[in-house]
Scaffold this active site. Structure first.
Site, PDB file in Angstrom:
ATOM      1  N   GLY A 221      40.374  46.530  38.634  1.00 19.50           N
ATOM      2  CA  GLY A 221      39.226  46.911  37.815  1.00 19.50           C
ATOM      3  C   GLY A 221      38.529  45.624  37.405  1.00 19.50           C
ATOM      4  N   HIS A 222      37.458  45.283  38.103  1.00 22.75           N
ATOM      5  CA  HIS A 222      36.756  44.032  37.817  1.00 22.75           C
ATOM      6  C   HIS A 222      35.541  44.319  36.933  1.00 22.75           C
ATOM      7  CE1 HIS A 222      38.708  41.882  41.505  1.00 22.75           C
ATOM      8  NE2 HIS A 222      39.560  42.194  40.549  1.00 22.75           N
TER       9      HIS A 222
ATOM     10  N   ASP B 116      43.957  41.000  35.572  1.00 22.81           N
ATOM     11  CA  ASP B 116      43.056  41.162  34.420  1.00 22.81           C
ATOM     12  C   ASP B 116      42.644  39.830  33.800  1.00 22.81           C
ATOM     13  OD1 ASP B 116      43.484  43.966  34.707  1.00 22.81           O
ATOM     14  OD2 ASP B 116      45.372  43.734  33.629  1.00 22.81           O
TER      15      ASP B 116
ATOM     16  N   LYS C  50      38.482  37.852  36.778  1.00 21.97           N
ATOM     17  CA  LYS C  50      37.969  37.370  38.074  1.00 21.97           C
ATOM     18  C   LYS C  50      36.561  37.902  38.354  1.00 21.97           C
ATOM     19  CE  LYS C  50      41.686  39.186  39.842  1.00 21.97           C
ATOM     20  NZ  LYS C  50      42.544  39.426  38.682  1.00 21.97           N
TER      21      LYS C  50
ATOM     22  N   GLN D  46      44.172  41.666  41.366  1.00 19.46           N
ATOM     23  CA  GLN D  46      45.465  41.527  40.676  1.00 19.46           C
ATOM     24  C   GLN D  46      45.720  40.034  40.395  1.00 19.46           C
ATOM     25  OE1 GLN D  46      45.694  43.794  43.760  1.00 19.46           O
ATOM     26  NE2 GLN D  46      44.797  45.152  42.275  1.00 19.46           N
TER      27      GLN D  46
HETATM   28  P1  IMP Z   1      50.004  49.384  41.935  1.00 14.86           P
HETATM   29  O1  IMP Z   1      49.443  48.215  42.663  1.00 14.86           O
HETATM   30  O2  IMP Z   1      48.959  50.333  41.447  1.00 14.86           O
HETATM   31  O3  IMP Z   1      51.096  50.065  42.677  1.00 14.86           O
HETATM   32  O4  IMP Z   1      50.711  48.816  40.590  1.00 14.86           O
HETATM   33  C1  IMP Z   1      51.816  47.926  40.638  1.00 14.86           C
HETATM   34  C2  IMP Z   1      51.847  47.057  39.402  1.00 14.86           C
HETATM   35  O5  IMP Z   1      50.727  46.178  39.424  1.00 14.86           O
HETATM   36  C3  IMP Z   1      51.744  47.827  38.093  1.00 14.86           C
HETATM   37  O6  IMP Z   1      52.464  47.121  37.096  1.00 14.86           O
HETATM   38  C4  IMP Z   1      50.271  47.761  37.758  1.00 14.86           C
HETATM   39  O7  IMP Z   1      50.014  47.901  36.375  1.00 14.86           O
HETATM   40  C5  IMP Z   1      49.934  46.380  38.264  1.00 14.86           C
HETATM   41  N1  IMP Z   1      48.543  46.253  38.691  1.00 14.86           N
HETATM   42  C6  IMP Z   1      47.982  46.738  39.807  1.00 14.86           C
HETATM   43  N2  IMP Z   1      46.688  46.413  39.865  1.00 14.86           N
HETATM   44  C7  IMP Z   1      46.425  45.700  38.765  1.00 14.86           C
HETATM   45  C8  IMP Z   1      45.251  45.048  38.274  1.00 14.86           C
HETATM   46  O8  IMP Z   1      44.182  45.041  38.896  1.00 14.86           O
HETATM   47  N3  IMP Z   1      45.376  44.411  37.092  1.00 14.86           N
HETATM   48  C9  IMP Z   1      46.555  44.353  36.412  1.00 14.86           C
HETATM   49  N4  IMP Z   1      47.666  44.923  36.828  1.00 14.86           N
HETATM   50  C10 IMP Z   1      47.605  45.601  38.004  1.00 14.86           C
END
Ligand code: IMP
Length: 423
Positions: A40-41, A13, A16, A224
């Protein structure tokens, strides 16, 4: 071919999407290399906000090709929703959006497995976005996955059925009460697959190889953040892919030698969504103010983000792991109005002062040590030049540049494309 990488240096977040959109006119190809619809971009221009999950952030520029690389995992249902939004905005993506045959598919049962696994963990849950990311990468590394290229084979539905059946037995293995209607989920899935199949599937490593020969430029867009990397993040509270620079090589099939600039994006403070350690987290009014002014709610799940001071120990680590050559500081405007700002410069780790990120950063082991800075009160959101920035902010920036020995080339002062100051 010159490949530049753009990566998040914190827990995601960082902004990017905005920077990819700002930089796209300098590149021929924008390529996503890992992650999936957990991302979520957010992009803002012409008064409109756009949120992309799997589609690269260069999609609003006519001349750029947008590649979904082999390292990405794709949920056809969410992909279709993204396409529907683009259709409604009149964006012509048919020629500019291309998908690697080697990218893996997220099945409805992957999402269900994610939900069952998280529910079974109770308080120890990861805080996953529940988009099926972990189970899909598990099937990839377990050599059971279904790839985009499989959709071109006649027997793909049989392959699908075998895997979905296996997933169903795995779901029943978890001792949780998960209600679902697989038939309904599958009908939505198969409809979305039809739409996906109307797009161009390619051998993306060959495509990039040819682009190299033709001297094209590529911007590899990370998702991420580095602290969510499966190897280098705060395991197990991480995502299931390599979000760091090395992930761009495996997620696109490019050689390390073709990488030139590594753009590292960070917020002027820190946020985290989901569970896991966060040494500089604030539970006071300062944290609440950051969350409110910074609109810190997840673009994918809508969950409130945890907020805290900038953690230089973690940032230094992320710069090293990625080989960052240029920094971009986001959301500087959110810090306007704080009388005093703090940056965590070292940790008190089990009674010893350290400057590197240790194996375990749980709060019982780590206490942040802060340096204080004078804040600024000016509204930055209409500022256009580096020379207009308040002196206290310049001090904050220069302190970071000196500590990290990397220039901060962009300071973002608002969500809009235009609110970007180049230094
Ligand atoms: P997952 O990738 O959905 O399994 O989530 C694993 C961890 O990464 C969790 O703490 C999510 O909140 C975090 N996470 C996954 N994708 C994002 C992102 O795009 N932005 C921020 N945190 C993320």
């Amino acid at each position: 071919m010159a490949v530049d990488l753009l990566l998040g240096l914190q827990w995601g977040d960082e902004g990017k999407g905005k920077i990819v959109d700002v930089l796209t006119s300098n590149y021929n190809i924008i390529a996503r290399f890992q992650g999936g619809p957990n991302a979520g971009h957010t992009l803002v221009f012409n008064g409109l906000k756009h949120v992309l999950h799997t589609i690269p952030s260069g999609i609003f520029h006519e001349n750029a090709k947008n590649l979904v690389g082999n390292g990405v995992v794709i949920d056809p249902v969410i992909f279709k929703k993204e396409l529907d939004k683009l259709d409604s905005q009149g964006v012509d993506y048919k020629k500019s959006l291309i998908i690697s045959r080697k990218a893996h598919l997220i099945l409805p049962t992957h999402r269900l497995l994610d939900a069952a696994s998280e529910a079974s963990k109770g308080k120890a849950k990861i805080g996953s976005t529940l988009k099926g990311i972990g189970p899909t990468y598990m099937d990839k590394t377990g050599r059971n996955g279904i790839r985009i290229g499989d959709l071109e084979m006649e027997n793909w539905k049989q392959k699908y059925r075998n895997l979905a059946n296996k997933h169903q037995s795995m779901i029943s293995f978890y001792d949780v009460d998960l209600q679902y209607d697989l038939e309904e989920l599958e009908s939505e899935f198969f409809e979305a697959v039809k739409i996906l199949k109307s797009l161009e599937f390619i051998d993306s490593e060959e495509y990039l190889h040819q682009a190299e020969k033709a001297n094209k430029s590529v911007l590899a867009e990370g998702a991420q953040g580095s602290l969510l990397d499966i190897d280098f993040g705060t395991y197990p509270f991480v995502t299931s892919s390599n979000t760091t620079a090395a992930g761009a090589c495996t997620g696109l099939g490019i050689s390390p030698g073709s990488v030139q600039e590594v753009f590292g994006i960070f917020k002027a403070y820190t946020t985290r969504v989901g569970s896991g350690p966060f040494p500089t987290e604030l539970f006071d009014e300062n944290g609440k103010t950051m969350a409110r002014i910074g609109c810190e709610f997840g673009a994918t799940t809508g969950r409130p983000r945890r907020c805290g001071w900038l953690d230089l120990v973690a940032l230094r680590y992320a710069c090293q792991v990625n080989g960052v050559t240029q920094l971009m500081m986001m959301k500087a405007d959110v810090l306007s109005g704080f009388k005093t700002l703090k940056i965590c410069t070292s940790y008190n780790y089990k009674g010893e002062v350290i400057e590197h990120l240790p194996y375990n950063i749980d709060s019982e082991n780590v206490e942040p040590i802060y340096t204080e800075f004078e804040g600024w009160s000016e509204d930055l959101t209409a500022m256009e030049k580096d020379s207009s920035l308040p002196v206290s902010l310049i001090n904050y920036i220069e302190f970071l540049e000196n500590e990290l020995k990397i220039p901060i080339k962009i300071v973002s002062v608002g969500p809009d494309r235009k609110q970007t100051i180049f230094r």
